[in-house]
Design an enzyme around this catalytic site. Structure first.
Site, PDB file in Angstrom:
ATOM      1  N   LYS A 147       0.988  -1.046   0.150  1.00 45.40           N
ATOM      2  CA  LYS A 147      -0.028   0.073   0.166  1.00 45.40           C
ATOM      3  C   LYS A 147       0.868   1.234   0.036  1.00 45.40           C
ATOM      4  CE  LYS A 147      -2.149   3.195   1.999  1.00 45.40           C
ATOM      5  NZ  LYS A 147      -1.772   4.657   1.317  1.00 45.40           N
TER       6      LYS A 147
ATOM      7  N   GLY B  80       6.543   4.800   7.978  1.00 44.70           N
ATOM      8  CA  GLY B  80       5.960   6.312   7.978  1.00 44.70           C
ATOM      9  C   GLY B  80       6.201   7.025   9.417  1.00 44.70           C
TER      10      GLY B  80
ATOM     11  N   THR C  85       1.184   7.853  12.975  1.00 43.46           N
ATOM     12  CA  THR C  85       0.572   6.667  12.136  1.00 43.46           C
ATOM     13  C   THR C  85       0.945   5.442  12.941  1.00 43.46           C
ATOM     14  OG1 THR C  85       0.908   8.218  10.530  1.00 43.46           O
ATOM     15  CG2 THR C  85      -0.203   6.216  10.056  1.00 43.46           C
ATOM     16  N   GLY C  86       1.934   5.212  13.145  1.00 43.96           N
ATOM     17  CA  GLY C  86       2.606   3.955  13.602  1.00 43.96           C
ATOM     18  C   GLY C  86       2.051   3.423  14.743  1.00 43.96           C
TER      19      GLY C  86
ATOM     20  N   GLU D 142       8.920   1.235  11.090  1.00 43.30           N
ATOM     21  CA  GLU D 142      10.082   2.082  10.846  1.00 43.30           C
ATOM     22  C   GLU D 142       9.470   3.564  10.797  1.00 43.30           C
ATOM     23  OE1 GLU D 142      13.117   1.385  10.104  1.00 43.30           O
ATOM     24  OE2 GLU D 142      13.322  -0.689  10.059  1.00 43.30           O
TER      25      GLU D 142
ATOM     26  N   CYS E 281      13.683   9.991   6.888  1.00 45.78           N
ATOM     27  CA  CYS E 281      13.644   9.541   8.142  1.00 45.78           C
ATOM     28  C   CYS E 281      15.065   9.716   8.766  1.00 45.78           C
ATOM     29  CB  CYS E 281      13.165   8.113   8.372  1.00 45.78           C
ATOM     30  SG  CYS E 281      14.110   7.024   7.307  1.00 45.78           S
TER      31      CYS E 281
ATOM     32  N   GLU F 274       9.888  16.220  14.579  1.00 49.51           N
ATOM     33  CA  GLU F 274      10.574  15.959  13.269  1.00 49.51           C
ATOM     34  C   GLU F 274       9.600  16.909  12.262  1.00 49.51           C
ATOM     35  OE1 GLU F 274       8.869  12.507  11.105  1.00 49.51           O
ATOM     36  OE2 GLU F 274      10.966  11.916  10.362  1.00 49.51           O
TER      37      GLU F 274
HETATM   38  P1  NAD Z   1       2.523   8.707   6.939  1.00 55.31           P
HETATM   39  O1  NAD Z   1       2.418   8.046   8.209  1.00 55.31           O
HETATM   40  O2  NAD Z   1       1.451  10.028   6.789  1.00 55.31           O
HETATM   41  O3  NAD Z   1       2.021   7.603   5.775  1.00 55.31           O
HETATM   42  C1  NAD Z   1       2.685   6.605   5.532  1.00 55.31           C
HETATM   43  C2  NAD Z   1       1.740   5.506   4.842  1.00 55.31           C
HETATM   44  O4  NAD Z   1       0.693   5.076   6.006  1.00 55.31           O
HETATM   45  C3  NAD Z   1       0.853   5.926   3.678  1.00 55.31           C
HETATM   46  O5  NAD Z   1       0.995   4.806   2.779  1.00 55.31           O
HETATM   47  C4  NAD Z   1      -0.504   6.265   4.238  1.00 55.31           C
HETATM   48  O6  NAD Z   1      -1.326   6.398   3.400  1.00 55.31           O
HETATM   49  C5  NAD Z   1      -0.449   5.320   5.343  1.00 55.31           C
HETATM   50  N1  NAD Z   1      -1.433   5.686   6.279  1.00 55.31           N
HETATM   51  C6  NAD Z   1      -1.905   6.852   6.871  1.00 55.31           C
HETATM   52  N2  NAD Z   1      -2.790   6.695   7.899  1.00 55.31           N
HETATM   53  C7  NAD Z   1      -2.951   5.377   8.034  1.00 55.31           C
HETATM   54  C8  NAD Z   1      -3.652   4.629   9.108  1.00 55.31           C
HETATM   55  N3  NAD Z   1      -4.403   5.181   9.845  1.00 55.31           N
HETATM   56  N4  NAD Z   1      -3.750   3.401   8.988  1.00 55.31           N
HETATM   57  C9  NAD Z   1      -2.963   2.668   7.788  1.00 55.31           C
HETATM   58  N5  NAD Z   1      -2.146   3.293   6.944  1.00 55.31           N
HETATM   59  C10 NAD Z   1      -2.225   4.701   7.170  1.00 55.31           C
HETATM   60  O7  NAD Z   1       3.952   9.158   6.550  1.00 55.31           O
HETATM   61  P2  NAD Z   1       4.322   9.937   5.182  1.00 55.31           P
HETATM   62  O8  NAD Z   1       4.140  11.172   5.462  1.00 55.31           O
HETATM   63  O9  NAD Z   1       4.067   9.186   3.815  1.00 55.31           O
HETATM   64  O10 NAD Z   1       6.222   9.678   5.535  1.00 55.31           O
HETATM   65  C11 NAD Z   1       6.767  10.437   6.165  1.00 55.31           C
HETATM   66  C12 NAD Z   1       6.998   9.752   7.413  1.00 55.31           C
HETATM   67  O11 NAD Z   1       7.565   8.344   7.211  1.00 55.31           O
HETATM   68  C13 NAD Z   1       8.138  10.424   8.404  1.00 55.31           C
HETATM   69  O12 NAD Z   1       7.812  10.700   9.620  1.00 55.31           O
HETATM   70  C14 NAD Z   1       9.347   9.656   7.983  1.00 55.31           C
HETATM   71  O13 NAD Z   1      10.436   9.935   9.234  1.00 55.31           O
HETATM   72  C15 NAD Z   1       8.963   8.180   8.107  1.00 55.31           C
HETATM   73  N6  NAD Z   1       9.838   7.460   7.495  1.00 55.31           N
HETATM   74  C16 NAD Z   1      10.502   6.526   8.047  1.00 55.31           C
HETATM   75  C17 NAD Z   1      11.603   5.456   7.519  1.00 55.31           C
HETATM   76  C18 NAD Z   1      12.342   4.530   8.146  1.00 55.31           C
HETATM   77  O14 NAD Z   1      12.708   3.612   7.572  1.00 55.31           O
HETATM   78  N7  NAD Z   1      12.375   4.588   9.533  1.00 55.31           N
HETATM   79  C19 NAD Z   1      11.573   5.693   5.994  1.00 55.31           C
HETATM   80  C20 NAD Z   1      10.821   6.678   5.376  1.00 55.31           C
HETATM   81  C21 NAD Z   1       9.999   7.373   6.010  1.00 55.31           C
END
Ligand code: NAD
Length: 476
Positions: free
Chosen positions: A167, A219, A223-224, A242, A277, A378
């Site tokens: 996804k 992400g 959200t995590g 992650e 990230c 962040e």
């Molecule tokens: P986000 O959390 O908004 O979204 C990430 C994914 O989760 C998207 O596909 C989104 O559609 C989905 N999502 C959103 N809400 C959800 C829910 N309630 N249930 C299930 N899925 C949901 O993050 P973003 O804005 O796309 O990315 C930025 C973030 O990602 C930053 O915080 C960054 O640090 C993190 N990130 C971490 C790593 C790592 O390896 N640690 C790598 C890249 C990005």
């Protein structure tokens, strides 16, 4: 979308607009999956699992190698799809293709290496473990490296006999859609499925599907946490995360200044508009070096070339979407309000073609208070906070003073100080006299609020298996 080896629209016909953040243009529409589509994908994954799990590891390996080759052949197109929808410069997105291809090959090569072990018990008993796949695995990925995550995260689950549902982010789904099409050419129907849609609907339905027992999420931290909570309401799933970071780069007084300045700018990942990230968004500099260091970093940041992401010369592109742009600009205002000293950038570009897109200049704040929000939260944008310190202990304390713990870096020529820092810093990945580098086969992941679990090494592969212990009595 790719579901069960077929190209599908959403069951209810809903779509989402995909925009180019560099021009404001609508690029197209992708399906907006609902719970009904997720259910179809899970059923397809379950059906495919029955045969896929019985294949020899050699078949898992061959299919992944073939998939990697297809991605390599289509690399330029895939990189360009990412450039169009996420605004990062083309030369950076080509690296993402290479990383994804290498990652798939890495896991292909390990397909027959995830075995169990025998455990000594008593003379006439045999005790051994099996590592077996979960079934249908859900992988939810973010916008900042769309192709890299969508493609590379297929490798580990599939290499040990799972089927997978990817996804992608709703903002950057184009390359994932293409990945689904390519996957159809090499995998049996249903082994690799790609669903597009909003996080709160499609992502949430995947997390809450009772037949998905393994979720891996990359992400934002909020959200995590939400995903862990939502998943637990349904049944017990294995969830790995992650998440974000507010990573420190610590420059000790004996560091090689030129390479540390270069690393400070490179480590901030202005080349992806800071949207990484692993960005070293807190630069901690010993006071002996501080004034000259700040000046050098500011001038280096000012020299970074903003431009159209499709232009080969562009070094920094557009922020992914309006919400992210608003967030970045609000943190720049906050930094000023908190009394930090703006020494580079700090502005949105509005002249000429820039006015149509979401461009912010690489921004550097000096004299940032370690406890301020600018230093603690962040931003996920091109904003670097520089903080002075007087002693090693103070530098370490500031480095560890945030809720995150993803990466950290130290620049020093003192071997002892480097190893003490590596031992004492609260982070999952530490660089010494280096930044940003990810190496396949080394575990990447966060401490504290930066995540659960590790990826990019063999433990990621193992994390897509569950252990079964078998105790055999062969006495008679
Ligand atoms: P986000 O959390 O908004 O979204 C990430 C994914 O989760 C998207 O596909 C989104 O559609 C989905 N999502 C959103 N809400 C959800 C829910 N309630 N249930 C299930 N899925 C949901 O993050 P973003 O804005 O796309 O990315 C930025 C973030 O990602 C930053 O915080 C960054 O640090 C993190 N990130 C971490 C790593 C790592 O390896 N640690 C790598 C890249 C990005």
């Amino acid at each position: 979308m790719t579901i069960g080896g077929e190209s599908r629209h959403a069951v209810d016909g809903q779509t989402l607009e995909v925009r180019n953040p560099a021009t404001g243009e609508v690029l197209g529409h992708v399906p907006a999956a609902s719970a009904a589509d997720i259910d179809l994908a899970v059923q397809a994954g379950k059906n495919a699992f029955e045969d896929w799990r019985r294949e020899d590891p050699a078949v898992w390996r061959e299919r992944l190698v073939a998939f990697a080759k297809l991605i390599e052949q289509e690399g330029e197109e895939l990189a360009r799809l990412d450039v169009l929808s996420n605004g990062s410069p083309i030369r950076e997105m080509r690296n993402d293709v290479n990383f994804a291809v290498e990652s798939l090959r890495f896991y292909a090569g390990l397909a027959s290496q995830v075995g169990g072990k025998t455990v000594p018990t008593t003379h006439d008993r045999l005790n051994y473990t099996l590592r077996q796949p979960f079934g249908v695995v859900g992988r939810i990925v973010p916008f900042n490296h769309p192709l890299l995550f969508a493609a590379s995260r297929i490798g580990a689950p599939v290499a040990v006999g799972n089927t997978v549902i990817i996804k992608p982010s709703e903002y950057t789904s184009l390359s994932a859609v293409r990945i689904g099409e390519l996957a159809r050419q090499v995998f049996p129907a249903g082994v690799v499925n790609v669903v597009t849609g909003l996080g709160a609907t499609a992502g949430d339905a995947l997390v809450r599907h009772p037949d998905v027992r393994r979720i891996s999420f990359t992400g934002g931290a909020e959200t995590g946490r939400r995903i862990v909570t939502r998943a637990a309401e349904v049944n017990l799933k294995t969830v790995t995360l992650e998440l974000g970071g507010k990573n420190p780069l610590v420059v000790l007084p004996d560091a090689d200044i030129d390479s540390a300045v270069e690393a400070a700018v490179r480590g901030m990942n202005f080349t992806w508009q800071g949207q990484s990230c692993g960005s070293m968004s807190r630069l901690l500099v010993h006071r002996d070096l501080y004034p000259a260091f700040v000046e050098a970093v500011a001038s280096r940041a000012e020299s970074i070339r903003s431009g159209s992401p499709v232009d080969e010369e562009t070094e920094t592109g557009a922020i992914v979407n309006q919400a992210q742009l608003d967030k970045v600009l609000s943190y720049i205002e906050l930094g000023k309000a908190e009394g930090a000293r703006l020494v580079a950038g700090g502005n949105r570009l509005t002249e000429g073609d820039f006015g149509r897109g979401l461009f912010v200049r690489p921004t550097v704040f000096a004299d940032v208070e370690p406890d301020s929000r600018l230093a603690q939260e962040e931003i996920f944008g091109p904003v670097l906070s520089v903080i002075p310190f007087d002693t090693y202990e103070e530098g370490l304390r500031i480095a560890n003073s945030v809720s995150y713990g993803l990466t950290a870096s130290v620049f020093t020529r003192d071997l002892g100080a480097a190893h003490r820092f590596a031992r004492d810093v609260e982070a999952g990945y530490v660089w010494v006299n280096e930044v940003s580098k990810h190496v396949h086969a080394t575990p990447f992941g966060g401490w504290k609020d930066s995540g659960l679990g590790r990826e990019e090494d063999i433990s990621e592969l193992e994390s897509f298996t569950q252990t079964k212990n078998v105790h055999v009595n062969f006495e008679q």
